[in-house]
Design a protein around this motif. Sequence first.
Motif, short mmCIF file in Angstrom:
data_model
loop_
_atom_site.label_atom_id
_atom_site.label_comp_id
_atom_site.label_asym_id
_atom_site.label_seq_id
_atom_site.Cartn_x
_atom_site.Cartn_y
_atom_site.Cartn_z
N GLY A 273 0.79 -1.22 0.00
CA GLY A 273 0.00 0.00 0.00
C GLY A 273 0.83 1.29 0.00
N CYS A 274 2.15 1.16 0.08
CA CYS A 274 3.00 2.36 0.08
C CYS A 274 3.01 3.01 -1.31
CB CYS A 274 4.44 2.01 0.47
SG CYS A 274 4.59 1.48 2.19
N ARG A 275 3.14 4.33 -1.34
CA ARG A 275 3.13 5.05 -2.62
C ARG A 275 4.30 4.65 -3.50
NH1 ARG A 275 3.04 11.32 -1.99
NH2 ARG A 275 1.18 10.73 -0.81
N ASN B 108 9.81 1.23 -3.79
CA ASN B 108 11.06 0.99 -3.05
C ASN B 108 11.07 1.72 -1.71
OD1 ASN B 108 11.17 3.53 -4.07
ND2 ASN B 108 13.33 3.44 -4.70
N CYS B 109 9.88 1.93 -1.17
CA CYS B 109 9.72 2.64 0.10
C CYS B 109 10.51 1.93 1.21
CB CYS B 109 8.24 2.68 0.48
SG CYS B 109 7.88 3.70 1.93
N THR B 110 11.22 2.70 2.01
CA THR B 110 11.93 2.12 3.16
C THR B 110 11.19 2.40 4.46
OG1 THR B 110 13.37 4.06 3.35
CG2 THR B 110 14.20 2.20 2.05
N HIS B 111 10.03 3.01 4.35
CA HIS B 111 9.10 3.16 5.48
C HIS B 111 9.66 4.00 6.64
CE1 HIS B 111 7.71 -0.08 3.04
NE2 HIS B 111 8.64 -0.90 3.49
N ASP B 112 10.53 4.93 6.34
CA ASP B 112 10.93 5.82 7.44
C ASP B 112 10.71 7.30 7.11
OD1 ASP B 112 13.08 5.90 5.66
OD2 ASP B 112 14.58 6.12 7.25
N GLY C 44 3.28 9.08 1.96
CA GLY C 44 2.35 8.05 1.48
C GLY C 44 2.76 6.65 1.92
N CYS C 45 3.39 6.56 3.08
CA CYS C 45 3.87 5.25 3.56
C CYS C 45 2.78 4.57 4.38
CB CYS C 45 5.14 5.40 4.38
SG CYS C 45 5.69 3.83 5.08
N ARG C 46 2.30 3.47 3.87
CA ARG C 46 1.24 2.69 4.52
C ARG C 46 1.74 2.08 5.82
NH1 ARG C 46 -2.30 2.01 6.51
NH2 ARG C 46 -4.06 0.57 6.37
N VAL C 47 3.03 1.75 5.85
CA VAL C 47 3.62 1.11 7.04
C VAL C 47 3.59 2.08 8.22
CG1 VAL C 47 5.75 0.16 8.03
CG2 VAL C 47 5.06 -0.48 5.71
N LYS C 48 4.07 3.31 7.98
CA LYS C 48 4.09 4.29 9.07
C LYS C 48 2.69 4.55 9.60
CE LYS C 48 6.78 8.08 9.09
NZ LYS C 48 7.67 9.11 8.47
ZN LIG Z 1 6.39 2.54 3.24
#
Ligand SMILES: [Zn+2]
Length: 320
Positions: free
Chosen positions: A262-264, A267-271, A275-279
């Motif tokens: 679901g991240c925008r 290659n999102c590293t979620h920090d 648009g980071c679904r993880v955060k």
């Molecule tokens: Zn993310």
Amino acid sequence: MRGLVIRSTGSRYEVQTEQGVMSCTLPGRFRQQVAVATNPVVIGDIVHIEPGDEEGTGRVMEITPRRNKLSRRAAGRRVGVEHVIMANIDVAWIVQSVQKPKFNGGLVDRFLVMASVYDIPAGIVINKADLMDEDSADAMDFWAGLYRHLGYPVVFTRAMLPDGASDLRNALSQGMHVLVGASGVGKSSLVNALIPGAEQRTSHVSERTRKGRHTTTFAELIRIPGGGWLADTPGLREFGLVGLEPAELGHHFPEIAAVLPGCRFPNCTHDHEPGCRVKESVQEILVGSDVAEARISAERYESYLSMLAAIRLGDADTGR
Ligand SMILES: [Zn+2]
Ligand SMILES: Nc1nc2c(ncn2[C@@H]2O[C@H](COP(=O)(O)OP(=O)(O)OP(=O)(O)O)[C@@H](O)[C@H]2O)c(=O)[nH]1
Ligand SMILES: [Mg+2]
């Protein structure tokens, strides 16, 4: 003849065959692999052997391809050289203690990631449950609930008490298992509790530095009465996450892997990314709250961030 390597001393290998344990040597051609690994044959390897001249001896002719392997970087100067501890593992049990040393969720997470990277199913043993007091009992409930919710088996043990390891024994009824974890959590004590007479046989499981160049680990697989095989390991402080890219790390946290599509950015590293679904999914789970409602716990996300930082620094030894 086919057999299972149950003990390795560096120069000879004990192989369990249908005709008993054979003491085997390894022809020189296998040694050429030493450039990439310090030890070409390890416990858990399935090998084909040819009988030697003396009874009870043999030569390793072939090593069956491994399903998986547990390894860490060799200590010392030979940076990048792999030290394989065991092959063909059904479950790697990450042992922690309630106290002495205190339970360390961050360390559990590092081992869980390592197991996932190496394609090894993992479980968690919480030992020294006899040292639990009211406060730590709440904390242990929390951790056990968290990890069970993520799908990892969790068992409590009291290695020094009669029958204090019975839940673990039940979990070891078949297959090949290994105990990993920091020094002093009680891995060897658990082996002794599980396997009558193992005491002497596990006492030589030790790390010895040869000429200060690299560390060699002598390990063995011990048969659990009426069940599977179990290996002890010396306390591990480092292990290799060599080659893991920052954007890959999240895939080794099941609850992060579940939401990261679901991240925008792919290659999102979620920090830091927008648009980071993880955060968005990180929410604090308070002790006593319903773990099932949580998406990603603050504790696990913190572990994720600290490992991410280590990977970015190029520091593969994330076990500290
Ligand atoms: Zn993310
Ligand atoms: N109270 C309590 N003490 C334990 C328990 N299990 C182990 N211990 C003690 O913890 C200490 C460390 O135990 P070990 O079995 O040597 O720990 P280990 O994980 O094998 O440590 P390394 O070999 O250094 O990696 C010993 O003094 C044990 O007596 C337990 O369930 N309860
Ligand atoms: Mg030990």
